[in-house]
Design a protein around this motif. Structure first.
Motif, PDB file in Angstrom:
ATOM      1  N   GLU A 109       0.838  -1.128  -0.045  1.00  0.00           N
ATOM      2  CA  GLU A 109       0.136  -0.026   0.036  1.00  0.00           C
ATOM      3  C   GLU A 109       0.841   1.247   0.028  1.00  0.00           C
ATOM      4  O   GLU A 109       0.645   2.366  -0.527  1.00  0.00           O
ATOM      5  N   ALA A 168       1.887   1.649  -3.384  1.00  0.00           N
ATOM      6  CA  ALA A 168       0.619   1.921  -4.344  1.00  0.00           C
ATOM      7  C   ALA A 168       0.635   3.598  -4.098  1.00  0.00           C
ATOM      8  O   ALA A 168       0.125   4.348  -5.161  1.00  0.00           O
ATOM      9  N   GLU A 169       0.874   4.090  -2.817  1.00  0.00           N
ATOM     10  CA  GLU A 169       0.855   5.600  -2.700  1.00  0.00           C
ATOM     11  C   GLU A 169       1.528   6.291  -3.509  1.00  0.00           C
ATOM     12  O   GLU A 169       1.044   7.231  -4.179  1.00  0.00           O
ATOM     13  N   ILE A 196       2.589   5.383  -6.552  1.00  0.00           N
ATOM     14  CA  ILE A 196       2.069   5.129  -7.920  1.00  0.00           C
ATOM     15  C   ILE A 196       1.054   6.100  -8.007  1.00  0.00           C
ATOM     16  O   ILE A 196       0.864   6.921  -9.154  1.00  0.00           O
ATOM     17  N   ASP A 197       0.196   6.117  -7.105  1.00  0.00           N
ATOM     18  CA  ASP A 197      -1.126   7.099  -7.222  1.00  0.00           C
ATOM     19  C   ASP A 197      -0.641   8.668  -7.410  1.00  0.00           C
ATOM     20  O   ASP A 197      -1.242   9.399  -7.888  1.00  0.00           O
ATOM     21  N   ALA A 198       0.416   8.910  -6.718  1.00  0.00           N
ATOM     22  CA  ALA A 198       0.931  10.286  -6.554  1.00  0.00           C
ATOM     23  C   ALA A 198       1.577  10.864  -7.680  1.00  0.00           C
ATOM     24  O   ALA A 198       1.904  11.948  -8.072  1.00  0.00           O
ATOM     25  N   ASN A 255      -0.505  -1.829 -12.942  1.00  0.00           N
ATOM     26  CA  ASN A 255      -2.127  -1.990 -12.587  1.00  0.00           C
ATOM     27  C   ASN A 255      -2.007  -2.303 -11.017  1.00  0.00           C
ATOM     28  O   ASN A 255      -2.222  -3.204 -10.439  1.00  0.00           O
ATOM     29  N   PRO A 256      -1.689  -1.064  -9.996  1.00  0.00           N
ATOM     30  CA  PRO A 256      -1.868  -1.338  -8.722  1.00  0.00           C
ATOM     31  C   PRO A 256      -3.164  -1.899  -7.900  1.00  0.00           C
ATOM     32  O   PRO A 256      -3.157  -2.215  -7.061  1.00  0.00           O
ATOM     33  N   ASP A 257      -4.195  -1.802  -8.817  1.00  0.00           N
ATOM     34  CA  ASP A 257      -5.517  -2.436  -8.228  1.00  0.00           C
ATOM     35  C   ASP A 257      -5.426  -3.814  -8.483  1.00  0.00           C
ATOM     36  O   ASP A 257      -6.489  -4.472  -7.656  1.00  0.00           O
TER      37      ASP A 257
END
Length: 428
Positions: free
Chosen positions: A236, A239-240, A242-244, A407-409
């Protein structure tokens, strides 16, 4: 296969050379002079081959122990090593990494533990983190490291200066750095996944920073689950980022070598890679200490034991012949302070021997040498995933972690694949 036989030195000459050539307090005891050659099998070529074989030849001359050296390129070594170890005449000494592969060979009776020898003769001059990393979960030492390559962040100084940034020490500070660079229109971090192994340093270190090195070691050995909440937490955090928008696009089509131009021409501001990257960045034209600097992976949980991920290369022994004294003498000589210093001078990679002076590094490498020493002396130094776990698990990690980055999901599906591979590998 290339072979080189280092000539026999007479017993009287060996005694004189032993006295003259090993003046350090860490110099090895002389072995049996003039006996049958100690056989060495390794995978290095070009400059690294020259550095390694120069030390072996020096030790052979110094101790009066003949050495017969064979090597094959890295691409062939993984195929030829099992054949060599299973033959009627396996090598006395061979190149290997501490970690899962060494444990696997021990379970199959292909490697001899060197624990008592290591603890008495080698460990006193080695960094504590390296000693911890060389000691396997069963308490044995199977591989004597002779170089260490800790993973760290390399960053462009101009990007940090232009945005008023300092080297982050905590995860929150690191996320702030990433957010600031994104807001400035930069790509904060370059990462390639084309070969599969590049993101493994990230996965390892995030596990270490959230769950600690002991948990991570058990995970590599199939004793913990990839579905554990601690692993999920580490993912997670990734992923934080990646999302940023922390990472570059098109990473799946890039090899690690293609990360370097991103740093050189300013398309990215940071990269997380083992210490060999400093040489690549320098060769590409950046000036160490001026154009780029380095900092260790930030702390996530201050209550978690500090640890460093990276790579350690070393020597293992088969114990197949009755020449343990000579084999151990060669090993001890190889990492003695004079020989380890010569190796660093030739190849410019960190040694686990803490007595090697910083002056062994070229001037443009010295800005990083102190940091490498600190990382290997603080906490535990652990071998990267590719060399720490079963090959079947490594193969899945090299396929699935790039999938996660794209694809972090898919995070839980990726972890389920890793858990399935781990259970299959370690339930046998």
């Amino acid at each position: 296969m290339n072979k080189k036989a280092v000539g026999v030195v007479g017993a009287g000459m060996a005694v004189m050379m032993g006295v003259a050539g090993c003046s350090s307090s860490s110099s090895p005891d002389s072995g049996e002079a003039g006996g049958e050659a100690v056989t060495v099998f390794h995978r290095w070529t070009a400059g690294h081959q020259e550095a390694v074989e120069s030390v072996l030849e020096s030790c052979s001359d110094e101790l009066g122990i003949p050495v017969d050296i064979s090597n094959v390129p890295q691409a062939d070594y993984e195929v030829q090593l099992p054949v060599a170890l299973s033959s009627n005449n396996p090598p006395d000494i061979y190149a290997l990494w501490p970690g899962g592969r060494a444990v696997f060979q021990a379970e199959n009776g292909l490697i001899a533990p060197i624990t008592d020898f290591y603890n008495e003769k080698i460990a006193p001059t080695f960094a504590e983190g390296v000693n911890a990393g060389a000691t396997e979960a069963d308490g044995e030492v199977y591989v004597m490291p002779f170089n260490v390559q800790p993973a760290e962040f390399y960053y462009r100084t101009d990007a940090f200066e232009a945005n008023g940034l300092e080297e982050p020490e905590t995860w929150d500070e690191f996320v702030d750095v990433v957010d600031t660079l994104v807001d400035a229109g930069d790509t904060p971090i370059v990462l390639a996944t084309g070969s599969g192994w590049e993101p493994l340093f990230w996965f390892d270190t995030l596990i270490m920073r959230t769950a600690g090195p002991e948990f991570r070691e058990r995970l590599m050995l199939g004793e913990e689950s990839y579905l554990d909440p601690k692993v999920v937490e580490a993912m997670e955090h990734w992923a934080e980022l990646i999302d940023a928008g922390a990472f570059n696009d098109s990473m799946t089509s890039m090899s690690w070598e293609e990360m370097v131009p991103f740093m050189v021409d300013g398309r990215a501001d940071m990269m997380f890679m083992a210490s060999f990257a400093s040489n690549n960045l320098t060769t590409a034209g950046l000036v160490p200490g001026e154009d780029f600097k380095a900092f260790p992976f930030p702390t996530i949980d201050p209550d978690v034991e500090y640890a460093t991920d990276g790579a350690m290369e070393g020597w293992a022994t088969t114990g197949a012949r009755d020449n343990e004294e000579d084999v151990h003498a060669i090993l001890e000589c190889f990492v003695s302070t004079p020989e380890a210093t010569a190796y660093v001078e030739d190849f410019q990679v960190p040694s686990p021997n803490v007595e090697v002076p910083e002056t062994a590094f070229a001037e443009d490498v010295r800005p990083f040498a102190a940091g490498w020493a600190a990382m290997t002396q603080q906490g535990v130094f652990q071998q990267n995933l590719e060399l720490s776990t079963a090959p079947a698990v490594t193969d899945v990690a090299k396929r699935e972690l790039p999938r996660f980055l794209a694809n972090p999901d898919d995070m839980m599906m990726v972890l389920e694949e890793l858990e399935s591979a781990s259970q299959a590998a370690y339930s046998e």
